[in-house]
Design a protein around this motif. Structure first.
Motif, PDB file in Angstrom:
ATOM      1  N   LEU A   1     -29.661 128.195  91.991  1.00  0.00           N
ATOM      2  CA  LEU A   1     -30.532 129.292  91.276  1.00  0.00           C
ATOM      3  C   LEU A   1     -29.778 130.236  90.386  1.00  0.00           C
ATOM      4  CD1 LEU A   1     -33.172 130.762  91.944  1.00  0.00           C
ATOM      5  CD2 LEU A   1     -32.342 132.594  93.128  1.00  0.00           C
ATOM      6  N   HIS A   2     -28.521 130.095  90.238  1.00  0.00           N
ATOM      7  CA  HIS A   2     -27.663 130.589  89.194  1.00  0.00           C
ATOM      8  C   HIS A   2     -28.031 129.825  87.807  1.00  0.00           C
ATOM      9  CE1 HIS A   2     -23.976 132.474  91.589  1.00  0.00           C
ATOM     10  NE2 HIS A   2     -24.954 133.376  91.515  1.00  0.00           N
TER      11      HIS A   2
ATOM     12  N   SER B   1     -31.814 131.140  86.646  1.00  0.00           N
ATOM     13  CA  SER B   1     -31.899 132.281  86.327  1.00  0.00           C
ATOM     14  C   SER B   1     -31.110 132.714  84.861  1.00  0.00           C
ATOM     15  CB  SER B   1     -31.107 133.453  87.647  1.00  0.00           C
ATOM     16  OG  SER B   1     -29.626 133.086  87.741  1.00  0.00           O
ATOM     17  N   GLY B   2     -30.099 132.107  84.724  1.00  0.00           N
ATOM     18  CA  GLY B   2     -29.358 132.024  83.185  1.00  0.00           C
ATOM     19  C   GLY B   2     -30.681 131.954  82.409  1.00  0.00           C
TER      20      GLY B   2
ATOM     21  N   MET C   1     -33.671 131.932  82.712  1.00  0.00           N
ATOM     22  CA  MET C   1     -34.738 132.869  82.687  1.00  0.00           C
ATOM     23  C   MET C   1     -34.512 134.225  82.225  1.00  0.00           C
ATOM     24  SD  MET C   1     -36.307 132.533  86.389  1.00  0.00           S
ATOM     25  CE  MET C   1     -36.992 134.109  86.671  1.00  0.00           C
ATOM     26  N   ALA C   2     -33.215 134.629  82.240  1.00  0.00           N
ATOM     27  CA  ALA C   2     -32.708 136.094  81.859  1.00  0.00           C
ATOM     28  C   ALA C   2     -32.799 135.878  80.104  1.00  0.00           C
ATOM     29  CB  ALA C   2     -31.321 136.454  82.332  1.00  0.00           C
ATOM     30  N   GLY C   3     -32.090 134.833  79.651  1.00  0.00           N
ATOM     31  CA  GLY C   3     -32.236 134.465  78.261  1.00  0.00           C
ATOM     32  C   GLY C   3     -33.441 134.270  77.759  1.00  0.00           C
TER      33      GLY C   3
ATOM     34  N   LEU D   1     -36.165 135.947  78.964  1.00  0.00           N
ATOM     35  CA  LEU D   1     -37.013 137.132  79.031  1.00  0.00           C
ATOM     36  C   LEU D   1     -36.417 137.883  77.869  1.00  0.00           C
ATOM     37  CD1 LEU D   1     -37.041 137.950  82.890  1.00  0.00           C
ATOM     38  CD2 LEU D   1     -39.222 137.366  81.380  1.00  0.00           C
TER      39      LEU D   1
ATOM     40  N   GLY E   1     -29.472 131.118  76.617  1.00  0.00           N
ATOM     41  CA  GLY E   1     -29.772 131.351  78.363  1.00  0.00           C
ATOM     42  C   GLY E   1     -29.346 129.933  79.159  1.00  0.00           C
TER      43      GLY E   1
ATOM     44  N   GLY F   1     -25.661 130.264  79.216  1.00  0.00           N
ATOM     45  CA  GLY F   1     -25.135 131.134  80.153  1.00  0.00           C
ATOM     46  C   GLY F   1     -25.480 130.506  81.597  1.00  0.00           C
TER      47      GLY F   1
ATOM     48  N   ASN G   1     -22.493 130.108  84.392  1.00  0.00           N
ATOM     49  CA  ASN G   1     -22.417 130.758  85.694  1.00  0.00           C
ATOM     50  C   ASN G   1     -21.930 129.374  86.658  1.00  0.00           C
ATOM     51  OD1 ASN G   1     -22.739 133.535  85.769  1.00  0.00           O
ATOM     52  ND2 ASN G   1     -24.923 133.121  85.845  1.00  0.00           N
TER      53      ASN G   1
END
Lengths: 233, 92
Positions: B27-28, B31-32, B34-36, B38, B61, B64, B68
């Motif tokens: 998931l790390h 989620s990188g 996804m964050a990028g 968004l 992202g 990123g 992680n």
């Protein structure tokens, strides 16, 4: 419940606490009701145990002492002696999440962590807290945690690092929410298929999974705090 | 219950500890991304530069997310090294 699944029995529905009107708007209130319930359980437990502390612990004091003692030695094992300051925050987080997770297994209750708002609040708190600790202990030098190893690569590394830090609360909140919500949905589904006969066996599995999720949230918070406090790279 | 927490010290490669570490890595990475995406999405909406910032932040992202996972792997490696050193010390 999502997907048209209706929870068979909820005390919040019986008490009319599923929704609340705040400022003229009807908002979902179920998870807040159960969150308060979890806070109440933990507070009462703490007060009851505190009132009759004994040198040789018995009953509830024994359980809590073992738990707090184990968590403390675990934290110090990973973070070193300087981690003792963060034991109250981390232990509180673990016990609180564990209590909320396990509430989903009690008939009549729903797990507050099965709602994205609860987990988002905790993830944002963790994000702000570890950045605050990093800023407090490093001052302006905290930017070095974000700038990467080489000065020439700063324009590239800075956005990457910021995004990877922003991804942390996102993954924290989605992991806890997804796992607990999925388990709640499966329980409701199994209950509608064959009440008790189908749900009881999965209780054991989900009890372990909920414990593991609380532990993962606690562990990641600890690693983030440690990362913010130690030297960059 | 006592053993349940005590045995999870990082130096012992206990299954629950290793399981929770390994379970977080997937998931790390996601989620990188996804964050990028968004961030790019909101910046595009705000500045009206669709779809360029979306693409740029999507790639950032991905980087990123890899970052992680790289950090996770580094921590695991460090713990493994510490464990190996401890093993040889006790043996020798």
């Amino acid at each position: 419940m999502a997907g048209g699944l209706v929870h068979p029995l909820l005390i919040s529905t019986k008490l009319g606490m599923d929704e609340a009107v705040i400022g003229g708007q009807t908002v979902e209130f179920k998870h807040i009701f159960y969150t308060w319930f979890a806070i109440g359980i933990l507070s009462v437990l703490g007060l009851v145990v505190k009132r009759r502390l004994k040198m040789v612990p018995t009953g509830a004091q024994n359980v809590l002492e073992v738990m707090v003692d184990g968590l403390e030695s675990f934290i110090i094992n990973i973070m070193g002696e300087s981690g003792r300051r963060y034991v109250p925050f981390l232990c509180c987080l673990f016990v609180y999440i564990l209590c909320m997770n396990l509430m989903g297994l009690v008939p009549g209750f729903d797990a507050p962590t099965a709602n994205l708002n609860t987990t988002a609040a905790m993830a944002v708190l963790v994000f702000l807290y570890y950045n605050f600790l990093g800023l407090k202990s490093w001052g302006p030098k905290y930017i070095k945690h974000f700038s990467g190893p080489m000065p020439a690569l700063v324009p590239l590394m800075l956005p990457i690092e910021i995004i990877s830090h922003l991804a942390r609360p996102l993954s924290l909140m989605l992991r806890l929410f997804g796992n607990i919500r999925g388990e709640e949905l499966i329980l409701v589904l199994f209950f509608s298929l064959a009440p008790l006969f189908a749900t009881l066996p999965v209780y054991f599995l989900f009890g372990l999974a909920k414990m593991l999720q609380a532990f993962i949230f606690f562990l990641l918070t600890m690693l983030y705090i440690r990362g913010a406090l130690e030297h960059a790279h | 219950m006592k053993d349940f927490f005590k045995k999870r010290a990082p130096r012992d490669s206990v299954l629950p500890y290793a399981f929770s570490r390994a379970g977080t890595i997937g998931l790390h990475m996601v989620s990188g991304v996804m964050a990028g995406f968004l961030i790019g999405y909101w910046l595009d909406k705000w500045l009206g530069t669709s779809p360029w910032l979306k693409l740029v932040f999507f790639v950032l992202g991905v980087a990123g997310g890899f970052r992680n996972v790289y950090l996770d792997a580094k921590i695991l490696l460090k713990e493994q090294d510490a464990k190996n050193v401890g093993d040889t010390e006790t043996k020798g």
